[in-house]
Design a protein around this motif. Structure first.
Motif, PDB file in Angstrom:
ATOM      1  N   TYR A  18     -31.966  38.739  59.925  1.00 59.72           N
ATOM      2  CA  TYR A  18     -33.012  39.755  60.176  1.00 59.72           C
ATOM      3  C   TYR A  18     -32.421  40.978  60.316  1.00 59.72           C
ATOM      4  O   TYR A  18     -32.734  42.053  59.579  1.00 59.72           O
ATOM      5  CB  TYR A  18     -33.907  39.387  61.209  1.00 59.72           C
ATOM      6  CG  TYR A  18     -35.046  40.295  61.607  1.00 59.72           C
ATOM      7  CD1 TYR A  18     -36.093  40.416  60.684  1.00 59.72           C
ATOM      8  CD2 TYR A  18     -34.662  41.201  62.639  1.00 59.72           C
ATOM      9  CE1 TYR A  18     -37.005  41.311  61.272  1.00 59.72           C
ATOM     10  CE2 TYR A  18     -35.751  42.310  62.984  1.00 59.72           C
ATOM     11  CZ  TYR A  18     -36.781  42.265  62.361  1.00 59.72           C
ATOM     12  OH  TYR A  18     -38.026  43.270  62.400  1.00 59.72           O
TER      13      TYR A  18
ATOM     14  N   ASP B 185     -30.483  42.088  56.890  1.00 59.41           N
ATOM     15  CA  ASP B 185     -31.544  42.677  55.811  1.00 59.41           C
ATOM     16  C   ASP B 185     -32.066  43.920  56.268  1.00 59.41           C
ATOM     17  O   ASP B 185     -32.441  45.085  55.243  1.00 59.41           O
ATOM     18  CB  ASP B 185     -32.865  41.605  55.760  1.00 59.41           C
ATOM     19  CG  ASP B 185     -32.583  40.281  55.364  1.00 59.41           C
ATOM     20  OD1 ASP B 185     -31.527  40.290  54.613  1.00 59.41           O
ATOM     21  OD2 ASP B 185     -33.365  39.127  55.295  1.00 59.41           O
ATOM     22  N   PHE B 186     -32.263  44.258  57.720  1.00 56.76           N
ATOM     23  CA  PHE B 186     -32.641  45.610  57.933  1.00 56.76           C
ATOM     24  C   PHE B 186     -31.803  46.506  57.468  1.00 56.76           C
ATOM     25  O   PHE B 186     -32.043  47.554  57.036  1.00 56.76           O
ATOM     26  CB  PHE B 186     -32.851  45.535  59.344  1.00 56.76           C
ATOM     27  CG  PHE B 186     -33.018  46.924  60.123  1.00 56.76           C
ATOM     28  CD1 PHE B 186     -34.510  47.591  60.059  1.00 56.76           C
ATOM     29  CD2 PHE B 186     -31.992  47.794  60.787  1.00 56.76           C
ATOM     30  CE1 PHE B 186     -34.779  48.845  60.384  1.00 56.76           C
ATOM     31  CE2 PHE B 186     -32.198  49.026  61.103  1.00 56.76           C
ATOM     32  CZ  PHE B 186     -33.560  49.609  60.915  1.00 56.76           C
ATOM     33  N   TYR B 187     -30.250  46.363  57.862  1.00 59.88           N
ATOM     34  CA  TYR B 187     -29.459  47.481  57.416  1.00 59.88           C
ATOM     35  C   TYR B 187     -29.260  47.366  56.193  1.00 59.88           C
ATOM     36  O   TYR B 187     -29.276  48.679  55.555  1.00 59.88           O
ATOM     37  CB  TYR B 187     -27.883  46.792  58.001  1.00 59.88           C
ATOM     38  CG  TYR B 187     -27.965  46.983  59.540  1.00 59.88           C
ATOM     39  CD1 TYR B 187     -27.902  48.435  60.030  1.00 59.88           C
ATOM     40  CD2 TYR B 187     -27.237  45.944  60.336  1.00 59.88           C
ATOM     41  CE1 TYR B 187     -27.878  48.349  61.226  1.00 59.88           C
ATOM     42  CE2 TYR B 187     -26.982  46.584  61.693  1.00 59.88           C
ATOM     43  CZ  TYR B 187     -27.163  47.482  61.949  1.00 59.88           C
ATOM     44  OH  TYR B 187     -27.132  47.833  63.639  1.00 59.88           O
ATOM     45  N   PHE B 188     -29.526  46.371  55.303  1.00 59.51           N
ATOM     46  CA  PHE B 188     -29.572  46.519  53.679  1.00 59.51           C
ATOM     47  C   PHE B 188     -30.591  47.444  53.203  1.00 59.51           C
ATOM     48  O   PHE B 188     -30.510  48.208  52.289  1.00 59.51           O
ATOM     49  CB  PHE B 188     -29.500  45.066  53.116  1.00 59.51           C
ATOM     50  CG  PHE B 188     -29.346  45.185  51.770  1.00 59.51           C
ATOM     51  CD1 PHE B 188     -28.044  44.900  51.252  1.00 59.51           C
ATOM     52  CD2 PHE B 188     -30.186  45.401  50.731  1.00 59.51           C
ATOM     53  CE1 PHE B 188     -27.521  44.853  49.923  1.00 59.51           C
ATOM     54  CE2 PHE B 188     -30.176  45.178  49.249  1.00 59.51           C
ATOM     55  CZ  PHE B 188     -28.738  45.079  48.731  1.00 59.51           C
ATOM     56  N   LYS B 189     -31.921  47.101  53.941  1.00 58.67           N
ATOM     57  CA  LYS B 189     -32.753  48.080  53.277  1.00 58.67           C
ATOM     58  C   LYS B 189     -32.554  49.404  53.550  1.00 58.67           C
ATOM     59  O   LYS B 189     -33.046  50.245  53.002  1.00 58.67           O
ATOM     60  CB  LYS B 189     -34.032  47.345  54.051  1.00 58.67           C
ATOM     61  CG  LYS B 189     -34.713  45.988  53.516  1.00 58.67           C
ATOM     62  CD  LYS B 189     -35.752  45.730  54.223  1.00 58.67           C
ATOM     63  CE  LYS B 189     -35.928  44.430  53.697  1.00 58.67           C
ATOM     64  NZ  LYS B 189     -36.930  43.738  54.438  1.00 58.67           N
ATOM     65  N   GLN B 190     -32.239  49.726  54.807  1.00 53.97           N
ATOM     66  CA  GLN B 190     -31.787  50.962  55.124  1.00 53.97           C
ATOM     67  C   GLN B 190     -30.406  51.646  54.536  1.00 53.97           C
ATOM     68  O   GLN B 190     -30.135  52.813  54.739  1.00 53.97           O
ATOM     69  CB  GLN B 190     -31.508  51.156  56.714  1.00 53.97           C
ATOM     70  CG  GLN B 190     -32.595  50.698  57.660  1.00 53.97           C
ATOM     71  CD  GLN B 190     -33.627  51.604  57.423  1.00 53.97           C
ATOM     72  OE1 GLN B 190     -33.678  52.925  57.329  1.00 53.97           O
ATOM     73  NE2 GLN B 190     -34.958  51.100  57.194  1.00 53.97           N
ATOM     74  N   LYS B 191     -29.922  50.910  53.546  1.00 54.53           N
ATOM     75  CA  LYS B 191     -28.657  51.358  52.845  1.00 54.53           C
ATOM     76  C   LYS B 191     -27.568  51.340  53.579  1.00 54.53           C
ATOM     77  O   LYS B 191     -26.450  52.287  53.108  1.00 54.53           O
ATOM     78  CB  LYS B 191     -28.970  52.654  52.045  1.00 54.53           C
ATOM     79  CG  LYS B 191     -29.939  52.396  50.772  1.00 54.53           C
ATOM     80  CD  LYS B 191     -30.258  53.587  50.162  1.00 54.53           C
ATOM     81  CE  LYS B 191     -31.603  53.488  49.105  1.00 54.53           C
ATOM     82  NZ  LYS B 191     -31.708  54.342  48.305  1.00 54.53           N
TER      83      LYS B 191
ATOM     84  N   TYR C 223     -24.708  49.454  54.264  1.00 55.46           N
ATOM     85  CA  TYR C 223     -24.442  48.434  53.622  1.00 55.46           C
ATOM     86  C   TYR C 223     -23.040  47.862  54.226  1.00 55.46           C
ATOM     87  O   TYR C 223     -22.882  46.611  54.303  1.00 55.46           O
ATOM     88  CB  TYR C 223     -23.884  48.712  52.138  1.00 55.46           C
ATOM     89  CG  TYR C 223     -25.033  49.157  51.235  1.00 55.46           C
ATOM     90  CD1 TYR C 223     -26.369  48.173  51.294  1.00 55.46           C
ATOM     91  CD2 TYR C 223     -25.170  50.278  50.700  1.00 55.46           C
ATOM     92  CE1 TYR C 223     -27.394  48.678  50.312  1.00 55.46           C
ATOM     93  CE2 TYR C 223     -26.145  50.958  49.794  1.00 55.46           C
ATOM     94  CZ  TYR C 223     -27.459  49.994  49.821  1.00 55.46           C
ATOM     95  OH  TYR C 223     -28.289  50.380  49.036  1.00 55.46           O
TER      96      TYR C 223
ATOM     97  N   ALA D 218     -24.613  45.803  57.186  1.00 57.75           N
ATOM     98  CA  ALA D 218     -25.264  44.761  56.431  1.00 57.75           C
ATOM     99  C   ALA D 218     -24.313  43.586  56.203  1.00 57.75           C
ATOM    100  O   ALA D 218     -24.455  42.511  56.605  1.00 57.75           O
ATOM    101  CB  ALA D 218     -25.975  45.008  55.106  1.00 57.75           C
TER     102      ALA D 218
ATOM    103  N   SER E 223     -24.091  43.246  49.391  1.00 61.01           N
ATOM    104  CA  SER E 223     -23.494  44.202  50.038  1.00 61.01           C
ATOM    105  C   SER E 223     -22.337  44.679  49.587  1.00 61.01           C
ATOM    106  O   SER E 223     -22.073  46.058  49.554  1.00 61.01           O
ATOM    107  CB  SER E 223     -23.625  43.757  51.464  1.00 61.01           C
ATOM    108  OG  SER E 223     -24.853  43.571  51.867  1.00 61.01           O
TER     109      SER E 223
ATOM    110  N   LYS F 248     -22.632  46.828  46.515  1.00 58.09           N
ATOM    111  CA  LYS F 248     -23.131  48.246  46.771  1.00 58.09           C
ATOM    112  C   LYS F 248     -21.968  49.247  47.295  1.00 58.09           C
ATOM    113  O   LYS F 248     -21.679  50.320  47.345  1.00 58.09           O
ATOM    114  CB  LYS F 248     -24.190  48.163  47.884  1.00 58.09           C
ATOM    115  CG  LYS F 248     -25.643  47.554  47.299  1.00 58.09           C
ATOM    116  CD  LYS F 248     -25.987  48.539  46.258  1.00 58.09           C
ATOM    117  CE  LYS F 248     -27.531  47.952  46.070  1.00 58.09           C
ATOM    118  NZ  LYS F 248     -28.006  48.862  44.767  1.00 58.09           N
TER     119      LYS F 248
END
Length: 247
Positions: free
Chosen positions: A170, A173-179, A181, A184, A211, A214
């Motif tokens: 969870y 995923d939050f870090y990934f959505k916030q870019k 990386y 994440a 990740s 990216k």
């Protein structure tokens, strides 16, 4: 007719009051009798009175075996009444006072269950107590492989581990959505490393692969993509990685 009904009602109320007072005012001259009285209230789910009565056993007959039984009974009453923090403390105190008790495997299991029952329903809240639950279940599994509570300890350890893993993913995923990386990637890697065998490895590996892509870290991207495809070839995550050309 009305007067007869009122009279019967009065008699019923009076009888109930007498019975209640008599039950509550029971006294005992021996530890066995005192413990039996406490058990009566316990069986009727009168938890507050039961705890008082078990405490009476402890205080009035401190050197009796029933005093020890009363200590464990108090912890059980707290647990059954869903007062899990109080149950946790009571079981822990019992364990410290009676480390060689014949039912110490049960006590350790109940400590773990007391922690587990305090966990929230969703992993997006604080689930730090899951670590304490896992610790207790692990101890029982390690020390008492023949315990009747061994299968349940395994089951609840798996559930607690799954919650911890879900929490890790969870956050990832939050870090990934916030870019973010790099953070994440660390979380996905942690999930894969710390929680093997709980069914969420494909999700961890896909997240780590994306990740790394990216971050333009070709080495890690290739490493995690390879693990995903080789170890979980039929997973939805492996199919998604192939579709997106993450190799």
């Amino acid at each position: 007719m009305t007067s007869k009904i009122l009279k019967l009602l009065f008699i019923s109320i009076f009888s109930f009051s007498v019975f209640s007072c008599t039950s509550a005012d029971k006294t005992a001259s021996t530890a066995e009798e005192a413990f039996a009285i406490a058990q009566e209230f316990d069986k009727k789910d009168r938890y507050t009175v039961a705890i008082q009565r078990y405490n009476d056993v402890k205080n009035k007959f401190p050197y009796s075996s029933y005093a020890t039984a009363a200590e464990l009974a108090i912890a059980d009453v707290h647990f059954r009444s869903e007062a899990y923090p109080e149950a946790q403390v009571s079981y822990q105190n019992f364990r410290e006072l009676h480390p060689r008790h014949a039912r110490i495997d049960y006590v350790i299991f109940q400590i773990g269950m007391s922690y587990y029952q305090q966990l929230p329903d969703t992993f997006d809240r604080d689930i730090a107590l899951a670590n304490d639950a896992v610790y207790s279940f692990n101890e029982l599994i390690r020390r008492f492989p023949n315990s009747e509570y061994f299968p349940q300890a395994q089951e609840y350890r798996r559930k607690a581990f799954t919650m911890l893993n879900e929490k890790e993913l969870y956050i990832a995923d939050f870090y990934f959505k916030q870019k973010v990386y790099s953070s994440a990637l660390l979380r996905y890697e942690s999930s894969y490393r710390k929680f093997p065998g709980f069914g969420l490895e494909p999700r961890s590996l896909l997240g780590a692969t994306k990740s790394a892509q990216k971050l333009e870290d070709r080495q890690k991207q290739s490493q995690y993509y390879g693990l995903l495809i080789s170890k979980f070839p039929e997973s939805d995550e492996a199919k998604e990685a192939k579709r997106e050309g993450l190799e």
